[in-house]
Write a protein that holds these residues in place. Structure first.
Motif, PDB file in Angstrom:
ATOM      1  N   SER A   1       0.834  -1.205   0.000  1.00  0.00           N
ATOM      2  CA  SER A   1       0.000   0.000   0.000  1.00  0.00           C
ATOM      3  C   SER A   1       0.869   1.255   0.000  1.00  0.00           C
ATOM      4  O   SER A   1       0.582   2.233  -0.714  1.00  0.00           O
ATOM      5  N   ASN A   2       1.955   1.238   0.745  1.00  0.00           N
ATOM      6  CA  ASN A   2       2.831   2.410   0.817  1.00  0.00           C
ATOM      7  C   ASN A   2       3.568   2.641  -0.496  1.00  0.00           C
ATOM      8  O   ASN A   2       3.692   3.781  -0.954  1.00  0.00           O
ATOM      9  N   SER A   3       4.069   1.571  -1.123  1.00  0.00           N
ATOM     10  CA  SER A   3       4.834   1.765  -2.361  1.00  0.00           C
ATOM     11  C   SER A   3       3.940   2.239  -3.493  1.00  0.00           C
ATOM     12  O   SER A   3       4.349   3.060  -4.325  1.00  0.00           O
ATOM     13  N   LEU A   4       2.697   1.750  -3.552  1.00  0.00           N
ATOM     14  CA  LEU A   4       1.782   2.233  -4.594  1.00  0.00           C
ATOM     15  C   LEU A   4       1.428   3.689  -4.344  1.00  0.00           C
ATOM     16  O   LEU A   4       1.360   4.491  -5.293  1.00  0.00           O
ATOM     17  N   ALA A   5       1.217   4.056  -3.089  1.00  0.00           N
ATOM     18  CA  ALA A   5       0.931   5.463  -2.775  1.00  0.00           C
ATOM     19  C   ALA A   5       2.084   6.357  -3.233  1.00  0.00           C
ATOM     20  O   ALA A   5       1.861   7.420  -3.828  1.00  0.00           O
ATOM     21  N   ASP A   6       3.321   5.928  -2.985  1.00  0.00           N
ATOM     22  CA  ASP A   6       4.491   6.721  -3.404  1.00  0.00           C
ATOM     23  C   ASP A   6       4.547   6.854  -4.917  1.00  0.00           C
ATOM     24  O   ASP A   6       4.835   7.942  -5.453  1.00  0.00           O
ATOM     25  N   ALA A   7       4.294   5.748  -5.618  1.00  0.00           N
ATOM     26  CA  ALA A   7       4.355   5.784  -7.081  1.00  0.00           C
ATOM     27  C   ALA A   7       3.284   6.713  -7.650  1.00  0.00           C
ATOM     28  O   ALA A   7       3.543   7.482  -8.588  1.00  0.00           O
ATOM     29  N   VAL A   8       2.081   6.669  -7.083  1.00  0.00           N
ATOM     30  CA  VAL A   8       0.999   7.530  -7.573  1.00  0.00           C
ATOM     31  C   VAL A   8       1.289   8.994  -7.228  1.00  0.00           C
ATOM     32  O   VAL A   8       1.043   9.894  -8.045  1.00  0.00           O
ATOM     33  N   ASN A   9       1.833   9.258  -6.054  1.00  0.00           N
ATOM     34  CA  ASN A   9       2.200  10.640  -5.701  1.00  0.00           C
ATOM     35  C   ASN A   9       3.202  11.208  -6.696  1.00  0.00           C
ATOM     36  O   ASN A   9       3.102  12.373  -7.105  1.00  0.00           O
ATOM     37  N   THR A  10       4.184  10.408  -7.080  1.00  0.00           N
ATOM     38  CA  THR A  10       5.177  10.858  -8.064  1.00  0.00           C
ATOM     39  C   THR A  10       4.520  11.151  -9.406  1.00  0.00           C
ATOM     40  O   THR A  10       4.820  12.153 -10.060  1.00  0.00           O
ATOM     41  N   ALA A  11       3.599  10.274  -9.818  1.00  0.00           N
ATOM     42  CA  ALA A  11       2.902  10.473 -11.088  1.00  0.00           C
ATOM     43  C   ALA A  11       2.004  11.712 -11.038  1.00  0.00           C
ATOM     44  O   ALA A  11       1.891  12.444 -12.034  1.00  0.00           O
ATOM     45  N   VAL A  12       1.372  11.960  -9.892  1.00  0.00           N
ATOM     46  CA  VAL A  12       0.582  13.192  -9.738  1.00  0.00           C
ATOM     47  C   VAL A  12       1.485  14.408  -9.903  1.00  0.00           C
ATOM     48  O   VAL A  12       1.107  15.408 -10.547  1.00  0.00           O
ATOM     49  N   GLY A  13       2.694  14.341  -9.359  1.00  0.00           N
ATOM     50  CA  GLY A  13       3.636  15.448  -9.502  1.00  0.00           C
ATOM     51  C   GLY A  13       3.986  15.718 -10.949  1.00  0.00           C
ATOM     52  O   GLY A  13       4.108  16.878 -11.367  1.00  0.00           O
TER      53      GLY A  13
ATOM     54  N   ARG B   1     -14.474   4.148  -4.049  1.00  0.00           N
ATOM     55  CA  ARG B   1     -14.771   3.371  -5.255  1.00  0.00           C
ATOM     56  C   ARG B   1     -14.349   4.090  -6.524  1.00  0.00           C
ATOM     57  O   ARG B   1     -14.255   3.483  -7.579  1.00  0.00           O
ATOM     58  N   TRP B   2     -14.085   5.403  -6.451  1.00  0.00           N
ATOM     59  CA  TRP B   2     -13.734   6.186  -7.651  1.00  0.00           C
ATOM     60  C   TRP B   2     -12.845   7.353  -7.212  1.00  0.00           C
ATOM     61  O   TRP B   2     -13.343   8.397  -6.790  1.00  0.00           O
ATOM     62  N   PRO B   3     -11.509   7.222  -7.275  1.00  0.00           N
ATOM     63  CA  PRO B   3     -10.604   8.285  -6.816  1.00  0.00           C
ATOM     64  C   PRO B   3     -10.804   9.579  -7.592  1.00  0.00           C
ATOM     65  O   PRO B   3     -11.382   9.589  -8.691  1.00  0.00           O
ATOM     66  N   LYS B   4     -10.276  10.665  -7.037  1.00  0.00           N
ATOM     67  CA  LYS B   4     -10.363  11.960  -7.706  1.00  0.00           C
ATOM     68  C   LYS B   4      -9.626  11.919  -9.042  1.00  0.00           C
ATOM     69  O   LYS B   4      -8.753  11.079  -9.260  1.00  0.00           O
ATOM     70  N   SER B   5      -9.961  12.871  -9.930  1.00  0.00           N
ATOM     71  CA  SER B   5      -9.514  12.795 -11.322  1.00  0.00           C
ATOM     72  C   SER B   5      -7.994  12.748 -11.464  1.00  0.00           C
ATOM     73  O   SER B   5      -7.449  11.910 -12.195  1.00  0.00           O
ATOM     74  N   ALA B   6      -7.261  13.645 -10.774  1.00  0.00           N
ATOM     75  CA  ALA B   6      -5.805  13.667 -10.914  1.00  0.00           C
ATOM     76  C   ALA B   6      -5.185  12.380 -10.360  1.00  0.00           C
ATOM     77  O   ALA B   6      -4.263  11.809 -10.963  1.00  0.00           O
ATOM     78  N   THR B   7      -5.693  11.925  -9.232  1.00  0.00           N
ATOM     79  CA  THR B   7      -5.208  10.676  -8.642  1.00  0.00           C
ATOM     80  C   THR B   7      -5.502   9.500  -9.559  1.00  0.00           C
ATOM     81  O   THR B   7      -4.662   8.617  -9.765  1.00  0.00           O
ATOM     82  N   ARG B   8      -6.692   9.501 -10.134  1.00  0.00           N
ATOM     83  CA  ARG B   8      -7.098   8.409 -11.027  1.00  0.00           C
ATOM     84  C   ARG B   8      -6.208   8.369 -12.271  1.00  0.00           C
ATOM     85  O   ARG B   8      -5.738   7.307 -12.683  1.00  0.00           O
TER      86      ARG B   8
END
Length: 426
Positions: free
Chosen positions: A20-32, A55-62
């Motif tokens: 869960s932590n590594s996916l969060a980090d990867a998505v944060n980098t992609a959001v950046g 069930r449906w993340p926000k647009s930038a996160t998605r």
């Protein structure tokens, strides 16, 4: 309605080794990369996704998650607001391709249903189609990571057989049967592409013929486009530009390309690459200009199949331009498109990044910059350099061209040592 756990996302994370932590980090980098400002997710955010609380993340996160995974959010088990899940979430056993039991469950059910006296045949529905489509999304993701591997080809062919086995497993509506044929054609087209990418052209032709028949039975325009467009690419790699143009024209003349500019853009970009192989400079330039214009007119909100969403974007257009101008001997233009492609490639495009990096090295060497070219070629990861047939061959050609510039030079010695280390690592 109760909360349904997102087992599809869990299975994808297990397949790719994400906590869960590594996916969060990867998505944060992609959001950046997307917004210029890093995301604020943590492990608890991802756990909420898995638990089904979000069930449906926000647009930038998605969008960032789609960039990281190479899959649409819906293929990861997320459900748009206002919609309900049409089928139960697929189990880990359904989704984990590492189990290698692709012909097991559904095919066994099909065989039992076909045996006289085994009871009334069950009803085949869109839930069965949805599970096959999830398997297809996994094949697409595996192809972008590894590409050209015989295992991918075999898994895709086995899944095509699963889809066809469902045709005899029980009763189904005409709509469901059409979708099953489309699934089978999709898997065959992936088997075809894996064979093309691995330079197994006779196998690719066999998959192509089966895929074309299945696509006609399905009536699905998008999969017809994919198969004929792949055929054009196959003939281009086989140095048969006339056949390549004829096959690609079949794809480009489907009415889908008049309805969706993105399909038109892909058809034109591949046509331009074929013109490059045929040494038609003006045709290459004109087709790329038209492909770029069509891409700019495409509405990103339009529905498109998972295979299209996973790979075709500005980076892929520049990749095709790189290939064409390299073949034409226009090395500065090829290098320009290489840098543009590398700057825009999404993280999951591992195979594409290796191919682009290798082509960039060729373009730099052809302009007389052996040091920069060698440094570029050395960036190709060892697993891709040794296991992907197309990349390995391109790097062998690079080494031969480098040695031709002066077999006793320091740069040649550096490259020789580097490739020796590759062989030892492999």
């Amino acid at each position: 309605m109760g909360i349904t756990r997102n087992t599809v996302l869990e299975a994808w994370m297990n397949e790719h080794g994400h906590s869960s932590n590594s996916l969060a980090d990867a998505v944060n980098t992609a959001v950046g990369r997307l917004t210029g400002r890093s995301g604020g997710l943590d492990g608890s955010s991802v756990r909420s996704w898995k638990a089904g609380r979000v069930r449906w993340p926000k647009s930038a996160t998605r969008r960032a998650l789609e960039d990281v995974s190479g899959l649409p959010a819906t293929a990861l088990g997320f459900v748009p607001r206002g919609q309900a899940r049409s089928t139960p979430a697929a189990s880990q056993e359904d989704l984990d391709m590492k189990r290698r039991t692709l012909v097991g469950g559904i095919a066994a059910t099909a065989a039992a249903a076909a045996v006289p006296g085994s009871g009334s045949p069950r009803r085949i529905g869109m839930g069965d189609v949805d599970r096959l489509q999830q398997r297809f999304a996994e094949i697409i993701a595996s192809d972008h990571r590894h590409g050209g591997q015989l295992g991918i080809e075999q898994r895709a062919a086995a899944l095509a057989d699963e889809a066809l086995n469902l045709q005899i497993a029980g009763s189904a509506s005409q709509r469901v049967r059409g979708n099953l044929y489309a699934c089978a054609a999709s898997f065959r087209s992936s088997a075809m592409w894996a064979a093309i990418d691995g330079r197994r052209y006779e196998d690719a032709k066999t998959h192509m013929r089966e895929a074309q028949t299945l696509a006609e039975m399905s009536g699905d325009q998008a999969i017809k486009f994919r198969i004929w467009s792949h055929a054009g690419t196959m003939y281009r790699h086989m140095r048969r530009p006339a056949d390549a143009l004829a096959a690609n024209d079949v794809a480009r003349n489907l009415h889908l390309t008049r309805r969706d500019p993105l399909f038109a853009s892909l058809g034109l970009a591949r046509q331009a690459a074929i013109h490059g192989a045929a040494q038609d400079r003006s045709g290459t330039r004109r087709a790329f200009e038209q492909a770029q214009d069509a891409m700019l007119r495409a509405d990103p909100a339009d529905y498109r199949p998972v295979w299209m969403l996973a790979f075709y974007d500005q980076a892929e257009l520049d990749s095709l331009a790189l290939s064409a101008y390299l073949t034409l001997g226009d090395y500065p233009t090829a290098e320009f498109h290489a840098h543009r492609c590398l700057s825009a490639l999404r993280p999951h495009m591992v195979r594409s990044r290796a191919i682009t990096t290798t082509r960039l090295a060729h373009a730099q060497l052809a302009q007389g910059d052996g040091d920069a070219a060698t440094a570029t070629a050395m960036k190709v990861p060892v697993d891709v350099a040794t296991q992907h047939v197309r990349v390995a061959r391109m790097l062998q050609e690079f080494g031969a061209a480098l040695r031709a510039t002066g077999p006793d030079g320091t740069t040649v010695h550096t490259w020789t040592e580097h490739t020796a280390a590759w062989r030892m690592a492999a």
